[in-house]
Design a protein around this motif. Structure first.
Motif, PDB file in Angstrom:
ATOM      1  N   ARG A   1       0.333 -50.327 -16.575  1.00 47.33           N
ATOM      2  CA  ARG A   1      -1.100 -50.507 -16.305  1.00 47.33           C
ATOM      3  C   ARG A   1      -1.302 -50.803 -14.823  1.00 47.33           C
ATOM      4  O   ARG A   1      -0.511 -51.514 -14.206  1.00 47.33           O
ATOM      5  N   ARG A   2      -2.379 -50.272 -14.260  1.00 48.92           N
ATOM      6  CA  ARG A   2      -2.676 -50.577 -12.863  1.00 48.92           C
ATOM      7  C   ARG A   2      -4.182 -50.637 -12.648  1.00 48.92           C
ATOM      8  O   ARG A   2      -4.963 -50.097 -13.452  1.00 48.92           O
TER       9      ARG A   2
ATOM     10  N   PRO B   1      -0.365 -51.908  -1.893  1.00 45.30           N
ATOM     11  CA  PRO B   1       0.059 -52.165  -3.276  1.00 45.30           C
ATOM     12  C   PRO B   1       0.506 -53.620  -3.466  1.00 45.30           C
ATOM     13  O   PRO B   1       1.044 -54.216  -2.525  1.00 45.30           O
TER      14      PRO B   1
ATOM     15  N   ASP C   1      -3.495 -46.485 -17.261  1.00 47.26           N
ATOM     16  CA  ASP C   1      -2.144 -46.808 -17.741  1.00 47.26           C
ATOM     17  C   ASP C   1      -1.349 -45.529 -17.957  1.00 47.26           C
ATOM     18  O   ASP C   1      -0.341 -45.514 -18.641  1.00 47.26           O
TER      19      ASP C   1
ATOM     20  N   ILE D   1      -0.386 -53.692  -9.716  1.00 49.66           N
ATOM     21  CA  ILE D   1       0.404 -53.204 -10.850  1.00 49.66           C
ATOM     22  C   ILE D   1       1.124 -54.377 -11.505  1.00 49.66           C
ATOM     23  O   ILE D   1       1.267 -55.451 -10.920  1.00 49.66           O
ATOM     24  N   GLU D   2       1.541 -54.130 -12.739  1.00 54.59           N
ATOM     25  CA  GLU D   2       2.071 -55.214 -13.557  1.00 54.59           C
ATOM     26  C   GLU D   2       3.545 -55.497 -13.236  1.00 54.59           C
ATOM     27  O   GLU D   2       3.986 -56.638 -13.237  1.00 54.59           O
TER      28      GLU D   2
ATOM     29  N   MET E   1      -3.839 -51.801  -4.810  1.00 54.88           N
ATOM     30  CA  MET E   1      -3.369 -51.260  -6.087  1.00 54.88           C
ATOM     31  C   MET E   1      -2.551 -52.359  -6.745  1.00 54.88           C
ATOM     32  O   MET E   1      -1.458 -52.690  -6.291  1.00 54.88           O
TER      33      MET E   1
ATOM     34  N   VAL F   1       2.214 -56.317  -6.710  1.00 52.85           N
ATOM     35  CA  VAL F   1       2.593 -56.575  -8.109  1.00 52.85           C
ATOM     36  C   VAL F   1       2.026 -57.941  -8.494  1.00 52.85           C
ATOM     37  O   VAL F   1       2.362 -58.950  -7.877  1.00 52.85           O
TER      38      VAL F   1
ATOM     39  N   LEU G   1      -3.989 -58.348 -12.656  1.00 50.63           N
ATOM     40  CA  LEU G   1      -4.157 -57.097 -13.397  1.00 50.63           C
ATOM     41  C   LEU G   1      -4.853 -57.367 -14.732  1.00 50.63           C
ATOM     42  O   LEU G   1      -5.788 -56.656 -15.126  1.00 50.63           O
TER      43      LEU G   1
END
Ligand SMILES: [Zn+2]
Length: 496
Positions: free
Chosen positions: A403-404, A337, A384, A418-419, A416, A339, A344
């Protein structure tokens, strides 16, 4: 009919994290007001869920006035105006509900704002001023609470979790409900005994399943079986906050008849914790050490990226493990994962099935743990939609990570993106995007232990890797300035 006011405000703040917490962090996890609290939280493994259930089972009719229930994933200090806004969502409905017979608060115990090092104490003090000293206030706290004099003074009873990894949030709420109803109906008198052993510990060996902290928990649970002991808790402090009050804390509310005996018991337990202090520190491999003996791990293996734990305030943008996996040229099937709002946006702009060239990570500084890495990736899936946590911790809770995008890099690496930073410790985080974690060699975890219960049937081994970041497990590397000194293991002390 008894009238109980209830509210919760919960975040494990990390003062080393540069990302300030605003209202959006709570809105993305949950921010509930009024009667939606009961509708959303009953049936979940949360303190408030457990509190409601216990009241229903007690048989006595109780009117519950719900104020606020807000929870945010760990991040940097909470913004001044955000704290004011949230506190008003507790105090205003409380004022409008007066008179009440009792108050239940579900707090973390390490909530820190731009202005205040002890927001939980501040909230308790404001609640106390609103209801007066005659109305019982019971407050549940996380195992990682930093218990302050202000909290002790303004709550009749502080009730702590008894598990780490945390799985007893509902039970803690139930214990708080029993304590509050007893206080309201029987008005027992008791004395408070509080002892703190000055230690700031990495989370390494602080589990309550085995090891020194398991022995501490067993002892305090045994104490509460005595009829003259009203309530007991043990708190383990929270490593990534630079405030005063660190230490393993023992708390007992006891009848005056056994005050001296229980003071002796708490002193003995404190001495025992101090004598065993070296057991709390463990050695873990660094990135190079881990990859040097990678074949010794039975796969799938969960890798704890210990410097970038989002459930403890990591920004979630570390690229240390990604860079290493990329250097292995596709040999390791990995789920990682990250961020990264910029990447994104790019993935959403092109859509599923398309390929993007981009760089992921949080910094351009070549010495940073989150140095950006250039990748070419296929956008496998976009979503999302919130998903439901199915693992033991927080089971039943709907988690909105925003959202991802699931990106596929070099056939074998799945990112993955993500925001915003969030919890990523449940297998549904991956399954909700069509990826079965069982099919991976490596699953990078951004929680220390929370993932374990949910991943028990999925991974065959796990390892904590000593990585840098704002949840660095090496406390000697952390830039503390305000912490209480002397303290183990920062200072070379033999006595406390
Ligand atoms: Zn905790």
């Amino acid at each position: 009919m008894l009238k109980i006011f209830l509210s919760g405000l919960y975040q494990e703040t990390n003062t080393f994290c540069p990302v300030l917490t605003d209202l959006g962090f709570f809105q993305r996890a949950y921010l509930l007001q009024g009667h939606s609290i009961q509708r959303e939280l009953v049936g979940t493994n949360t303190e408030i869920g457990g509190f409601y259930e216990a009241l229903e089972n007690l048989g006595n009719p109780v009117e519950v006035i719900p104020g606020l229930a807000a929870w945010a994933v760990a991040s940097g200090p909470i913004k001044k105006e955000t704290l004011e806004e949230l506190v008003a969502m507790i105090i205003e409905p409380l004022k409008n509900s007066l008179p009440v017979d009792g108050v239940f608060l579900s707090l973390h115990g390490s909530l820190i704002s731009e202005e205040h090092d002890d927001c939980d104490g501040l909230i308790l003090e404001m609640v106390r001023k609103t209801v007066g000293f005659e109305v019982p206030v019971v407050c549940s706290l996380d195992f990682h609470a930093i218990v302050t004099e202000r909290m002790l003074k303004n709550a009749n009873i502080l009730v702590g979790y008894r598990t780490y990894p945390h799985v007893d949030m509902g039970d803690t709420g139930r214990r708080a409900a029993f304590a509050l109803i007893k206080l309201v109906s029987k008005k027992p008198q008791f004395e408070i005994i509080f002892k703190r052993v000055p230690m700031v510990l990495p989370v390494d060996n602080t589990e309550t399943v085995e090891g020194p902290m398991a022995d501490v928990m067993k002892t305090i649970i045994d104490w509460q079986k005595r009829p003259e002991v009203f309530n007991t808790s043990a708190f383990c402090t929270h490593t990534w906050v630079d405030v005063k009050g660190h230490g393993i804390a023992l708390l007992a509310y006891v009848d005056i008849s056994c005050l001296q005996e229980m003071e002796r018991e708490l002193s003995l337990l404190s001495d025992n914790i101090w004598a065993r202090r070296m057991e709390f520190i463990q050695d873990y491999p660094d990135v190079e050490g881990f990859f040097a003996r990678i074949d010794q791990y039975e796969r799938p293996v969960a890798i704890v990226d210990s410097g970038d734990i989002t459930t403890a305030g990591g920004a979630g943008d570390s690229t240390v493990l990604l860079r290493k996996v990329l250097s292995k040229k596709g040999q390791i099937k990995s789920a990682i994962p990250i961020v990264d709002a910029f990447t994104l946006e790019k993935a959403w702009a092109v859509g599923e099935g398309r390929t993007i060239n981009c760089s992921v990570g949080g910094s351009d500084d070549e010495n940073a743990y989150n140095l950006r890495v250039s990748i070419r990736a296929k956008v496998k899936r976009l979503s999302d939609k919130p998903f439901e946590i199915k693992g033991t911790s927080f089971s039943g809770m709907k988690l909105d990570v925003g959202r991802r995008a699931l990106l596929q890099v070099e056939e074998n690496i799945f990112l993955m993106v993500i925001e915003f930073t969030s919890m990523m410790n449940d297998p549904e985080f991956w399954r909700s995007m069509g990826l079965e974690p069982e099919s991976m060699d490596f699953i990078v975890q951004k929680s220390h232990k929370l993932f374990r219960a949910a991943y028990a049937d999925i991974v065959n081994s796990d390892e904590t890797v000593d990585t840098p970041g704002c949840t660095d497990r090496n406390v000697k590397r952390l830039p503390y300035t305000k912490i209480n000194r002397p303290i183990f293991p920062l200072d070379d002390i033999n006595h406390y």
